[in-house]
Design a protein around this motif. Structure first.
Motif, PDB file in Angstrom:
ATOM      1  N   SER A 526       0.820  -1.213   0.000  1.00 25.08           N
ATOM      2  CA  SER A 526       0.000   0.000   0.000  1.00 25.08           C
ATOM      3  C   SER A 526       0.852   1.260   0.000  1.00 25.08           C
ATOM      4  N   HIS A 527       0.158   2.392   0.038  1.00 20.16           N
ATOM      5  CA  HIS A 527       0.831   3.695   0.056  1.00 20.16           C
ATOM      6  C   HIS A 527       1.740   3.843   1.267  1.00 20.16           C
ATOM      7  N   ASP A 528       1.418   3.181   2.357  1.00 24.95           N
ATOM      8  CA  ASP A 528       2.215   3.321   3.577  1.00 24.95           C
ATOM      9  C   ASP A 528       3.656   2.832   3.393  1.00 24.95           C
ATOM     10  N   GLU A 529       3.880   2.005   2.371  1.00 26.30           N
ATOM     11  CA  GLU A 529       5.222   1.446   2.178  1.00 26.30           C
ATOM     12  C   GLU A 529       6.097   2.308   1.277  1.00 26.30           C
ATOM     13  N   VAL A 530       5.556   3.399   0.753  1.00 21.66           N
ATOM     14  CA  VAL A 530       6.337   4.212  -0.200  1.00 21.66           C
ATOM     15  C   VAL A 530       6.312   5.697   0.183  1.00 21.66           C
ATOM     16  N   LEU A 567      -3.311  -6.400  -3.383  1.00 19.70           N
ATOM     17  CA  LEU A 567      -3.480  -4.943  -3.401  1.00 19.70           C
ATOM     18  C   LEU A 567      -2.140  -4.308  -3.724  1.00 19.70           C
ATOM     19  N   LEU A 568      -2.159  -3.415  -4.717  1.00 24.07           N
ATOM     20  CA  LEU A 568      -0.946  -2.713  -5.135  1.00 24.07           C
ATOM     21  C   LEU A 568      -1.242  -1.233  -5.248  1.00 24.07           C
ATOM     22  N   PHE A 569      -0.394  -0.414  -4.625  1.00 25.25           N
ATOM     23  CA  PHE A 569      -0.553   1.031  -4.697  1.00 25.25           C
ATOM     24  C   PHE A 569      -0.077   1.540  -6.050  1.00 25.25           C
ATOM     25  N   MET A 570      -0.764   2.566  -6.526  1.00 24.84           N
ATOM     26  CA  MET A 570      -0.459   3.155  -7.829  1.00 24.84           C
ATOM     27  C   MET A 570       1.022   3.500  -7.944  1.00 24.84           C
ATOM     28  N   GLY A 571       1.541   3.320  -9.123  1.00 21.94           N
ATOM     29  CA  GLY A 571       2.965   3.532  -9.381  1.00 21.94           C
ATOM     30  C   GLY A 571       3.767   2.265  -9.247  1.00 21.94           C
ATOM     31  N   GLY A 572       3.314   1.381  -8.360  1.00 22.15           N
ATOM     32  CA  GLY A 572       4.002   0.102  -8.216  1.00 22.15           C
ATOM     33  C   GLY A 572       3.880  -0.750  -9.457  1.00 22.15           C
ATOM     34  N   GLU A 573       2.826  -0.511 -10.245  1.00 18.90           N
ATOM     35  CA  GLU A 573       2.595  -1.337 -11.429  1.00 18.90           C
ATOM     36  C   GLU A 573       3.569  -1.024 -12.562  1.00 18.90           C
ATOM     37  N   PHE A 574       4.297   0.086 -12.483  1.00 19.96           N
ATOM     38  CA  PHE A 574       5.352   0.326 -13.468  1.00 19.96           C
ATOM     39  C   PHE A 574       6.674   0.682 -12.797  1.00 19.96           C
ATOM     40  N   ALA A 575       6.794   0.322 -11.526  1.00 25.96           N
ATOM     41  CA  ALA A 575       8.054   0.493 -10.786  1.00 25.96           C
ATOM     42  C   ALA A 575       8.488   1.949 -10.726  1.00 25.96           C
ATOM     43  N   GLN A 576       7.590   2.789 -10.201  1.00 26.62           N
ATOM     44  CA  GLN A 576       7.994   4.175  -9.940  1.00 26.62           C
ATOM     45  C   GLN A 576       9.265   4.134  -9.106  1.00 26.62           C
ATOM     46  N   ASP A 577      10.261   4.922  -9.497  1.00 23.89           N
ATOM     47  CA  ASP A 577      11.557   4.783  -8.815  1.00 23.89           C
ATOM     48  C   ASP A 577      11.809   5.834  -7.751  1.00 23.89           C
ATOM     49  N   ARG A 578      10.872   6.739  -7.535  1.00 20.17           N
ATOM     50  CA  ARG A 578      11.024   7.664  -6.407  1.00 20.17           C
ATOM     51  C   ARG A 578       9.843   7.496  -5.461  1.00 20.17           C
ATOM     52  N   GLU A 579      10.038   7.979  -4.257  1.00 18.78           N
ATOM     53  CA  GLU A 579       8.992   7.880  -3.248  1.00 18.78           C
ATOM     54  C   GLU A 579       7.758   8.664  -3.678  1.00 18.78           C
ATOM     55  N   TRP A 580       6.596   8.162  -3.287  1.00 19.74           N
ATOM     56  CA  TRP A 580       5.345   8.832  -3.641  1.00 19.74           C
ATOM     57  C   TRP A 580       5.267  10.213  -2.999  1.00 19.74           C
ATOM     58  N   ASN A 581       4.817  11.188  -3.789  1.00 27.36           N
ATOM     59  CA  ASN A 581       4.598  12.557  -3.322  1.00 27.36           C
ATOM     60  C   ASN A 581       3.161  12.931  -3.646  1.00 27.36           C
ATOM     61  N   HIS A 582       2.379  13.217  -2.608  1.00 29.47           N
ATOM     62  CA  HIS A 582       0.952  13.486  -2.825  1.00 29.47           C
ATOM     63  C   HIS A 582       0.711  14.789  -3.581  1.00 29.47           C
ATOM     64  N   ASP A 583       1.745  15.621  -3.696  1.00 32.68           N
ATOM     65  CA  ASP A 583       1.585  16.904  -4.385  1.00 32.68           C
ATOM     66  C   ASP A 583       1.951  16.860  -5.865  1.00 32.68           C
ATOM     67  N   SER A 584       2.357  15.714  -6.353  1.00 38.10           N
ATOM     68  CA  SER A 584       2.741  15.652  -7.763  1.00 38.10           C
ATOM     69  C   SER A 584       2.241  14.361  -8.399  1.00 38.10           C
ATOM     70  N   SER A 585       2.230  14.363  -9.716  1.00 37.60           N
ATOM     71  CA  SER A 585       1.751  13.211 -10.477  1.00 37.60           C
ATOM     72  C   SER A 585       2.716  12.041 -10.367  1.00 37.60           C
ATOM     73  N   LEU A 586       2.208  10.845 -10.632  1.00 36.31           N
ATOM     74  CA  LEU A 586       3.106   9.724 -10.845  1.00 36.31           C
ATOM     75  C   LEU A 586       4.014  10.025 -12.037  1.00 36.31           C
ATOM     76  N   ASP A 587       5.135   9.344 -12.100  1.00 38.44           N
ATOM     77  CA  ASP A 587       6.137   9.604 -13.142  1.00 38.44           C
ATOM     78  C   ASP A 587       5.828   8.774 -14.388  1.00 38.44           C
ATOM     79  N   TRP A 588       4.809   9.199 -15.110  1.00 39.33           N
ATOM     80  CA  TRP A 588       4.347   8.426 -16.265  1.00 39.33           C
ATOM     81  C   TRP A 588       5.400   8.366 -17.373  1.00 39.33           C
ATOM     82  N   HIS A 589       6.319   9.309 -17.387  1.00 46.56           N
ATOM     83  CA  HIS A 589       7.354   9.287 -18.423  1.00 46.56           C
ATOM     84  C   HIS A 589       8.253   8.064 -18.316  1.00 46.56           C
TER      85      HIS A 589
END
Length: 729
Positions: A526-530, A567-589
């Motif tokens: 979940s989000h708590d892990e990132v 259950l998988l938190f968003m971003g985990g499905e494409f291996a986001q490589d930075r910690e989640w930031n609630h103020d910015s988008s996932l790194d879709w690039h």
């Protein structure tokens, strides 16, 4: 007869019974109209049909006007024409209307058993005694006066005082003429007459955009749902023997619009973009982090103030309904994070609502959370329990939400949670269990499962509290599912070890199977892990970039092969490589890079394999569905197990290698002879791996291995999970 004390109380805004003075009354055989309109220059009562004056109201004192009607009908309708500073307007008089609430509503509220509390309290568009307007009702038993304030009365708490409804502690008033979008709050005086901070509506259906804190009148009636097909089948989809794969989403940061000030997507934009994305990846459900209104973005919604209001950050209640409906019509369920464990102390919120600890405990040892600096609900108060149970039903019934994931259940179950000795109050037996919270959770689960067919509830519960998913009538808490926090902690800790040392931590992978069938588990990443310095899932993996991706792929394969829903938190499905930031988008690039696209393709294929393979879910919560083949291959850090379904479902063999060493010609025991087709290989090139594997599958040999008569000889690539399915006997 109006007394000087009445006039003084009206001028000060402290009158306890304004309906006894204002409005239409018989006095001395005549019908008299009184209205309190501070700063008005002239007031007349007029006929609503003809517009003719039927009474001129004279000033008595300080804004109180009085006049005698030229008619004799005791229920005579009239409007007020008001002149002030050269402006003239016409309005209806709230004080000419009788009560709205019925005796049954009063009785159920007083008893604490009004399951549909939101249909009585809050703000509702109604037609009352021939007039259209809004009925306001709020529970404030210890207030000496309550009024509703807004633009419609100049935010003057003396203008629209409410009627007290006896022993229930509810106050109500009908305000004619108000329309959708009206902003309002409640102004309360405590029992000693102290003016309290203006309060948002505890049962309000809308709110202003933060940082503004007013409630907004939203008419939530009249929606015609088109999701009958989904609603009719969801009960079957939520059984413990069905595949459930959940994509956890924070709506504020899933995707943003950089060309429009980097704003988050709206509910409708999520319906157009998020829903097809989740469906394409094979998830069965979205889990939305809290959408009930909250003041502070940094709380991610876990410190709610408006429990009945979908946050305006992304749109209106009607638009939130459209998001849910779009999900359903695409075959996607919606689970909502629900937070009955605590609430913030913001001045406009529930804290000290009527000048007393109404929703919370008065004793801070019971009513304050040191972890979050928030207040704790007084679950032992019947009206508070009613408020929360009704709120759970509200989301499920009014918005067709399919499930509630209850946040921070462990903090509710124990009175000493995160508290030192002397900082908490034992229960009536001297123990640490919060008996009132336990009773509330049981009542909530009983209510929602009893009233709303086909839904599910899930508990985020991090301790070994017994019977979380045991039915209430068997003395359990009654949840449908429980997050397996122990599995998550142990396995992530294992993956954080250097592969050369993993053989010493083998039990972190195997231990979870000792209790895997004690509850109906969801495996959460979940989000708590990132967040909070924990890094992304990719960053938790060991080695260089290639090894990190391989570790993560192998881990996902292990997870999808392990008993328990996913259950998988968003971003985990494409291996986001930075910690989640609630103020910015996932790194879709990142999807422009092959390894990230590979992870996404793996998640898509794992979900599809999972949903199409009964052996991976039919016996998810039963010992018969799992068998270790190799549990003790510590030196190799290899794990082999079999998953089984019911009936004629073919078994699935899963093999995980958590070292960067290839095991060539590795022999693995199988439960039956035949051809074992290789269904998933996390080392496949399409996933970003090296492409080493078994050319589609292998035939078994009558060669003993792993304690079995038959075995297969496989290539087991480094840092890889393989799935084989028996296709021929």
């Amino acid at each position: 007869m109006t007394t000087s004390s009445d006039i003084e109380a009206l001028e000060r805004g402290t009158h306890q019974d304004p309906f006894a003075v204002l409005g239409l009354h018989e006095a001395g055989g005549k019908l008299t109209v009184r209205a309190f309109l501070p700063n008005a220059d002239k007031v007349e009562a007029i006929d609503p049909q003809s517009g003719k004056t039927i009474a001129e109201l004279k000033t008595l004192s300080g804004g109180l006007f009085e006049g005698t009607l030229s008619r004799r009908k005791k229920r005579c309708a009239y409007l007020l024409r008001v002149e002030q500073d050269g402006r003239v307007w016409t309005s209806d008089d709230p004080y000419r209307f009788g009560p709205v609430m019925g005796e049954l509503d009063e009785y159920l509220i007083g008893e604490g058993t009004h399951r549909h509390l939101w249909k009585v309290l809050g703000a509702h568009a109604i037609t009352h005694e021939g007039a259209t307007g809004v009925h306001f009702a709020v529970w404030a038993p210890n207030a000496s006066r309550v009024s509703v304030i807004g633009d419609f009365n100049g935010w003057d708490g003396r203008r629209t005082l409410m009627r007290r409804r006896g022993a229930t502690g509810v106050w109500e008033v009908f305000v004619p003429g108000l329309a959708e979008g009206a902003v309002y709050k409640y102004e309360l005086l405590s029992s000693d007459g102290t003016l309290l901070p203006h309060k948002a509506d505890p049962v309000g259906f809308g709110a202003e955009h933060p940082p503004l804190t007013g409630s907004v009148f939203r008419n939530i009636t009249g929606h015609e749902w088109s999701d009958e097909a989904w609603m009719s089948k969801r009960a079957d989809l939520h059984r413990i023997d069905r595949p459930i794969s959940i994509y956890e989403v924070h709506l504020g940061s899933w995707r943003r619009v950089p060309e429009d000030g980097n704003r988050p997507l709206s509910y409708l934009e999520h319906a157009a973009q998020l829903v097809p994305y989740a469906v394409d990846l094979g998830f069965t459900h979205l889990e939305l982090m809290p959408v009930s209104e909250y003041p502070f973005d940094g709380s991610w919604g876990y410190q709610p103030v408006g429990l009945f209001a979908p946050t305006i950050r992304f749109g209106t209640p009607a638009e939130f309904r459209e998001l849910v409906e779009t999900c359903h019509n695409a075959g996607l369920g919606v689970i909502m994070d629900w937070v009955p464990g605590h609430f913030p102390e913001d001045a406009h919120g529930l804290g000290n609502f009527d000048g007393t600890a109404l929703y919370e405990h008065a004793d801070r040892r019971e009513g304050f959370h040191p972890d979050w600096n928030t207040l704790v609900y007084n679950y032992g108060r019947r009206e508070v329990m009613n408020f929360l149970v009704a709120n759970a039903l509200y989301w499920l019934q009014e918005y067709h939400v399919d499930g509630l994931r209850v946040d921070a259940v462990a903090s509710m179950l124990y009175r000493d949670y995160s508290r030192k000795e002397g900082e908490w109050v034992p229960n009536i037996h001297g123990g640490r269990e919060n008996l009132e919270a336990i009773a509330f959770l049981k009542a909530m689960n009983t209510a929602v499962y009893g009233e709303v067919p086909g839904i599910l509830t899930a508990a985020e519960e991090s301790t070994a509290f017994p019977g979380v998913t045991t039915p209430v009538d068997a003395n359990g808490l009654g949840f449908g599912f429980k997050w397996n926090m122990g599995w998550m902690n142990d396995t992530l800790s294992y993956l954080a070890e250097d592969p050369i040392h993993r053989k010493y931590h083998h039990s972190k992978i195997t231990f979870g199977l000792h209790y895997a069938f004690s509850e109906n588990f969801i495996l959460p990443l979940s989000h708590d892990e990132v967040v909070h310095g924990k890094g992304s899932l990719l960053q938790k993996m060991q080695g260089g970039e290639h090894e990190k991706f391989a570790n993560l792929r192998a881990y996902y394969g292990f997870m999808w092969g392990h008993p328990g829903k996913k259950l998988l938190f968003m971003g985990g499905e494409f291996a986001q490589d930075r910690e989640w930031n609630h103020d910015s988008s996932l790194d879709w690039h990142l999807l422009e890079r092959g390894p990230h696209r590979g992870i996404q393709s793996l998640i898509r294929d794992l979900n599809r394999f999972y949903r199409n393979t009964p052996a991976l879910y039919e016996l998810d919560s039963r010992h018969e569905g799992f068998e270790w083949v190799e549990e003790t291959s510590n030196e190799e850090s290899v794990f082999v197990w079999v998953r089984r379904g019911t009936g004629h479902s073919p078994p699935v063999l899963a093999v995980s290698n958590f070292t960067p060493v290839e095991r060539s010609r590795r022999r693995v025991g199988v439960p039956a002879p035949g051809y074992w087709a290789e269904r998933i290989n996390t080392n496949a090139e399409i996933y970003g791996g090296d492409g080493r594997g078994n050319l589609g599958g292998v035939h078994s040999d009558q060669v003993a291995a792993s304690g079995r008569v038959h075995s297969i000889e496989i290539t087991l690539p480094p840092l890889t999970t393989l799935f084989f399915e028996l296709t021929q006997g």
